[in-house]
Design a protein around this motif. Structure first.
Motif, PDB file in Angstrom:
ATOM      1  N   MET A  18      17.860  14.080 -43.851  1.00  0.00           N
ATOM      2  CA  MET A  18      18.554  13.162 -44.749  1.00  0.00           C
ATOM      3  C   MET A  18      20.059  13.410 -44.645  1.00  0.00           C
ATOM      4  O   MET A  18      20.514  14.555 -44.689  1.00  0.00           O
ATOM      5  CB  MET A  18      18.092  13.358 -46.194  1.00  0.00           C
ATOM      6  CG  MET A  18      16.583  13.170 -46.394  1.00  0.00           C
ATOM      7  SD  MET A  18      15.986  11.534 -45.984  1.00  0.00           S
ATOM      8  CE  MET A  18      16.604  10.618 -47.366  1.00  0.00           C
ATOM      9  N   GLN A  19      20.783  12.335 -44.522  1.00  0.00           N
ATOM     10  CA  GLN A  19      22.248  12.351 -44.480  1.00  0.00           C
ATOM     11  C   GLN A  19      22.790  13.348 -43.464  1.00  0.00           C
ATOM     12  O   GLN A  19      23.559  14.242 -43.787  1.00  0.00           O
ATOM     13  CB  GLN A  19      22.819  12.623 -45.867  1.00  0.00           C
ATOM     14  CG  GLN A  19      22.442  11.553 -46.865  1.00  0.00           C
ATOM     15  CD  GLN A  19      23.022  11.785 -48.238  1.00  0.00           C
ATOM     16  OE1 GLN A  19      23.426  12.890 -48.578  1.00  0.00           O
ATOM     17  NE2 GLN A  19      23.070  10.731 -49.033  1.00  0.00           N
ATOM     18  N   ASN A 126      26.462   8.609 -41.470  1.00  0.00           N
ATOM     19  CA  ASN A 126      25.355   9.560 -41.422  1.00  0.00           C
ATOM     20  C   ASN A 126      24.056   8.785 -41.283  1.00  0.00           C
ATOM     21  O   ASN A 126      24.067   7.546 -41.261  1.00  0.00           O
ATOM     22  CB  ASN A 126      25.340  10.498 -42.637  1.00  0.00           C
ATOM     23  CG  ASN A 126      25.144   9.767 -43.946  1.00  0.00           C
ATOM     24  OD1 ASN A 126      24.311   8.865 -44.068  1.00  0.00           O
ATOM     25  ND2 ASN A 126      25.909  10.145 -44.952  1.00  0.00           N
ATOM     26  N   ASN A 128      19.537   8.860 -42.167  1.00  0.00           N
ATOM     27  CA  ASN A 128      18.272   9.410 -42.644  1.00  0.00           C
ATOM     28  C   ASN A 128      17.268   9.132 -41.531  1.00  0.00           C
ATOM     29  O   ASN A 128      17.141   7.986 -41.095  1.00  0.00           O
ATOM     30  CB  ASN A 128      17.817   8.726 -43.933  1.00  0.00           C
ATOM     31  CG  ASN A 128      18.807   8.923 -45.067  1.00  0.00           C
ATOM     32  OD1 ASN A 128      19.556   9.890 -45.091  1.00  0.00           O
ATOM     33  ND2 ASN A 128      18.799   8.016 -46.016  1.00  0.00           N
ATOM     34  N   LEU A 154      23.762   4.669 -41.801  1.00  0.00           N
ATOM     35  CA  LEU A 154      24.889   4.171 -42.590  1.00  0.00           C
ATOM     36  C   LEU A 154      26.114   4.105 -41.696  1.00  0.00           C
ATOM     37  O   LEU A 154      26.496   5.107 -41.079  1.00  0.00           O
ATOM     38  CB  LEU A 154      25.154   5.097 -43.785  1.00  0.00           C
ATOM     39  CG  LEU A 154      26.347   4.749 -44.671  1.00  0.00           C
ATOM     40  CD1 LEU A 154      26.174   3.378 -45.322  1.00  0.00           C
ATOM     41  CD2 LEU A 154      26.554   5.826 -45.731  1.00  0.00           C
TER      42      LEU A 154
END
Length: 184
Positions: A18-19, A126, A128, A154
């Motif tokens: 994640m991120q 970033n 996910n 993103l």
């Protein structure tokens, strides 16, 4: 990770990040500097050892490599990368492009194989990711290849450069509207 065909493989779970930042993105599958002759679409996940258990991921058989710090940044902590392939044949990945709109809400757009090529040209903030293992065995050697299953990427919303180009003061007369038009 040498094995023979009759040896049972250990179960390896999908990885979920994640991120995380991405680097060396090649969503078009271009050959660069003599490498990637198979035109494989791929990218690398940057894995921060302070957020993820790198040793546990390595022990599961994933091919994680240390990323050398950039010149002049030798004092930064060591990071790791994992190369991830994108295969669009039998089980294509589900990829969403995510942008933050002016109203603060996030907009998701599902990407096709061709549309995903845009990630080569934008700033990725970033991602996910869900990454599946693909077990390979070739000439007595074997291992795990990381393949993309799902992604939400993103990106920095591109500025409308057209609007920036046409910024001027209200007193300006860019089209010479006060002058007589030479044609009707």
């Amino acid at each position: 990770m040498a094995s023979n065909k009759n040896e049972k493989r250990a179960y390896v779970e999908n990885l979920v990040f994640m991120q995380v930042p991405l680097c060396w993105v090649n969503f078009r599958g271009l050959e660069k500097n003599g490498s990637n002759k198979n035109h494989e679409r791929k990218f690398n996940v940057v894995i921060d050892p302070e957020r993820f258990d790198v040793e546990k991921i390595k022990e599961a058989g994933w091919n994680i490599k240390p990323k050398k710090p950039k010149e002049g940044h030798e004092d930064e902590p060591l990071m790791y990368t994992l190369e991830v392939a994108m295969w669009w044949n039998k089980y294509p990945p589900v990829i969403h492009k995510v942008t933050k709109e002016d109203n603060g809400k996030y907009k998701r757009t599902i990407m096709t194989e061709k549309a995903a090529e845009v990630f080569d040209d934008v700033e990725i903030v970033n991602a996910n990711l869900e990454i599946s293992p693909y077990f390979w065995n070739n000439n007595g050697r074997s291992g795990i290849k990381a393949t993309l299953r799902k992604a939400q990427i993103l990106i920095e919303k591109p500025k409308n450069n057209f609007d920036d180009f046409y910024e001027w003061d209200e007193d300006d007369d860019p089209y010479g509207e006060n002058e007589e038009v030479p044609f009707d």
